[in-house]
Scaffold this motif. Structure first.
Motif, PDB file in Angstrom:
ATOM      1  N   LEU A   1      42.568  38.540  38.893  1.00 23.45           N
ATOM      2  CA  LEU A   1      41.768  38.682  40.120  1.00 23.45           C
ATOM      3  C   LEU A   1      41.101  37.360  40.491  1.00 23.45           C
ATOM      4  O   LEU A   1      40.994  36.464  39.662  1.00 23.45           O
ATOM      5  CB  LEU A   1      40.706  39.768  39.903  1.00 23.45           C
ATOM      6  CG  LEU A   1      41.258  41.139  39.487  1.00 23.45           C
ATOM      7  CD1 LEU A   1      40.160  42.024  38.956  1.00 23.45           C
ATOM      8  CD2 LEU A   1      41.968  41.781  40.667  1.00 23.45           C
TER       9      LEU A   1
ATOM     10  N   ASP B   1      35.014  33.251  40.593  1.00 28.42           N
ATOM     11  CA  ASP B   1      34.055  32.287  41.144  1.00 28.42           C
ATOM     12  C   ASP B   1      33.708  31.297  40.033  1.00 28.42           C
ATOM     13  O   ASP B   1      33.389  31.714  38.910  1.00 28.42           O
ATOM     14  CB  ASP B   1      32.770  33.001  41.604  1.00 28.42           C
ATOM     15  CG  ASP B   1      33.028  33.936  42.772  1.00 28.42           C
ATOM     16  OD1 ASP B   1      33.902  33.628  43.607  1.00 28.42           O
ATOM     17  OD2 ASP B   1      32.343  34.980  42.846  1.00 28.42           O
TER      18      ASP B   1
ATOM     19  N   SER C   1      35.759  28.347  44.561  1.00 30.57           N
ATOM     20  CA  SER C   1      37.003  29.121  44.502  1.00 30.57           C
ATOM     21  C   SER C   1      38.181  28.385  43.849  1.00 30.57           C
ATOM     22  O   SER C   1      39.046  29.029  43.274  1.00 30.57           O
ATOM     23  CB  SER C   1      37.393  29.618  45.897  1.00 30.57           C
ATOM     24  OG  SER C   1      37.545  28.526  46.767  1.00 30.57           O
TER      25      SER C   1
ATOM     26  N   THR D   1      33.761  33.530  36.735  1.00 30.65           N
ATOM     27  CA  THR D   1      33.262  34.914  36.787  1.00 30.65           C
ATOM     28  C   THR D   1      34.163  35.756  37.687  1.00 30.65           C
ATOM     29  O   THR D   1      34.573  35.297  38.765  1.00 30.65           O
ATOM     30  CB  THR D   1      31.822  34.929  37.370  1.00 30.65           C
ATOM     31  OG1 THR D   1      31.030  33.984  36.652  1.00 30.65           O
ATOM     32  CG2 THR D   1      31.190  36.297  37.276  1.00 30.65           C
ATOM     33  N   ASP D   2      34.452  36.947  37.252  1.00 25.64           N
ATOM     34  CA  ASP D   2      35.198  37.905  38.087  1.00 25.64           C
ATOM     35  C   ASP D   2      34.406  38.081  39.380  1.00 25.64           C
ATOM     36  O   ASP D   2      33.230  38.426  39.354  1.00 25.64           O
ATOM     37  CB  ASP D   2      35.328  39.235  37.332  1.00 25.64           C
ATOM     38  CG  ASP D   2      36.094  40.284  38.128  1.00 25.64           C
ATOM     39  OD1 ASP D   2      35.836  40.428  39.346  1.00 25.64           O
ATOM     40  OD2 ASP D   2      36.929  40.970  37.528  1.00 25.64           O
ATOM     41  N   SER D   3      35.058  37.817  40.535  1.00 19.15           N
ATOM     42  CA  SER D   3      34.309  37.808  41.797  1.00 19.15           C
ATOM     43  C   SER D   3      33.784  39.188  42.204  1.00 19.15           C
ATOM     44  O   SER D   3      32.911  39.282  43.050  1.00 19.15           O
ATOM     45  CB  SER D   3      35.149  37.207  42.929  1.00 19.15           C
ATOM     46  OG  SER D   3      36.401  37.836  42.985  1.00 19.15           O
ATOM     47  N   SER D   4      34.274  40.271  41.561  1.00 15.97           N
ATOM     48  CA  SER D   4      33.737  41.589  41.926  1.00 15.97           C
ATOM     49  C   SER D   4      32.890  42.197  40.805  1.00 15.97           C
ATOM     50  O   SER D   4      32.275  43.237  40.978  1.00 15.97           O
ATOM     51  CB  SER D   4      34.881  42.537  42.314  1.00 15.97           C
ATOM     52  OG  SER D   4      35.798  42.606  41.244  1.00 15.97           O
ATOM     53  N   ASN D   5      32.844  41.533  39.628  1.00 15.71           N
ATOM     54  CA  ASN D   5      32.058  42.076  38.522  1.00 15.71           C
ATOM     55  C   ASN D   5      31.476  40.920  37.697  1.00 15.71           C
ATOM     56  O   ASN D   5      32.152  40.331  36.858  1.00 15.71           O
ATOM     57  CB  ASN D   5      32.940  42.980  37.642  1.00 15.71           C
ATOM     58  CG  ASN D   5      32.163  43.623  36.511  1.00 15.71           C
ATOM     59  OD1 ASN D   5      31.003  43.287  36.248  1.00 15.71           O
ATOM     60  ND2 ASN D   5      32.805  44.571  35.831  1.00 15.71           N
ATOM     61  N   ALA D   6      30.189  40.609  37.940  1.00 12.10           N
ATOM     62  CA  ALA D   6      29.534  39.451  37.310  1.00 12.10           C
ATOM     63  C   ALA D   6      29.431  39.568  35.796  1.00 12.10           C
ATOM     64  O   ALA D   6      29.151  38.590  35.107  1.00 12.10           O
ATOM     65  CB  ALA D   6      28.147  39.244  37.923  1.00 12.10           C
TER      66      ALA D   6
END
Length: 193
Positions: free
Chosen positions: A25, A28, A45, A69-74
């Protein structure tokens, strides 16, 4: 990550390194610690690290951490260390206090010390480490100690049979990176009767 060393003269916005996280995925990127003086910025990005300002040699090497960091789950992230070194540029050439010296040498003097030359170099470390040499040796009548800068005659002179004046061009050369620099001094040696 240990990218190629940067020059201390690298301008702001110079490329440093690209950090890549392998992940399904989008991630960031951020710098989390170690860059207290704020020398670096990272593109969130694509992970490209660039300089953000002029570099001060005395602050390096700098070790900082980059976090992906996973952009949808910090809560899902990983970190890597980046070590950046800076090369001390050879900024200054050696300089003699005077570019022209005049010395007298009595004829029939045995091989002897004529003068000690001392150049100054405002660089530090190997960039300021000097060795001395003679550019034109006047038929091997003179030599110089490459460490001390002392100029010697190698044999006696005869006022009546030989020239009564010699010009010896001496250089001081630093051990600089990326290139060595030289300074010059002409020593006029007058043979006296």
């Amino acid at each position: 990550y240990h990218p190629a060393p940067l020059s201390e003269q690298s301008p702001p916005d110079s490329f440093v390194v690209e950090v890549r996280a392998l992940y399904q995925l989008p991630v960031d990127y951020s710098i989390t610690s170690g860059d207290e003086k704020g020398y670096f910025i990272i593109h969130p990005s694509n992970g490209v690290v660039r300089t953000s300002k002029n570099l001060k040699l005395e602050d390096f090497p700098v070790n900082f951490k980059v976090r992906a960091t996973d952009s949808s789950n910090a809560a899902i992230f990983n970190e890597v260390e980046v070590t950046v070194e800076v090369i001390d540029e050879n900024n200054f050439p050696p300089v003699f206090p005077s570019s022209l010296l005049e010395e007298r040498l009595p004829e029939h003097s045995p091989a002897t010390q004529i003068v000690q030359l001392k150049a100054q170099d405002n660089d530090t470390g190997r960039n300021g480490f000097l060795t001395y040499g003679i550019l034109n040796g006047q038929g091997l009548k003179f030599r110089i100690n490459e460490t001390t800068g002392i100029l010697y005659s190698t044999a006696p002179f005869d006022y009546e049979e030989e020239p009564t004046e010699y010009q010896v061009v001496v250089y001081a050369e630093d051990d600089g990176i990326p290139e060595k620099k030289r300074g010059y001094c002409t020593v006029v040696i007058k043979i006296t009767d």
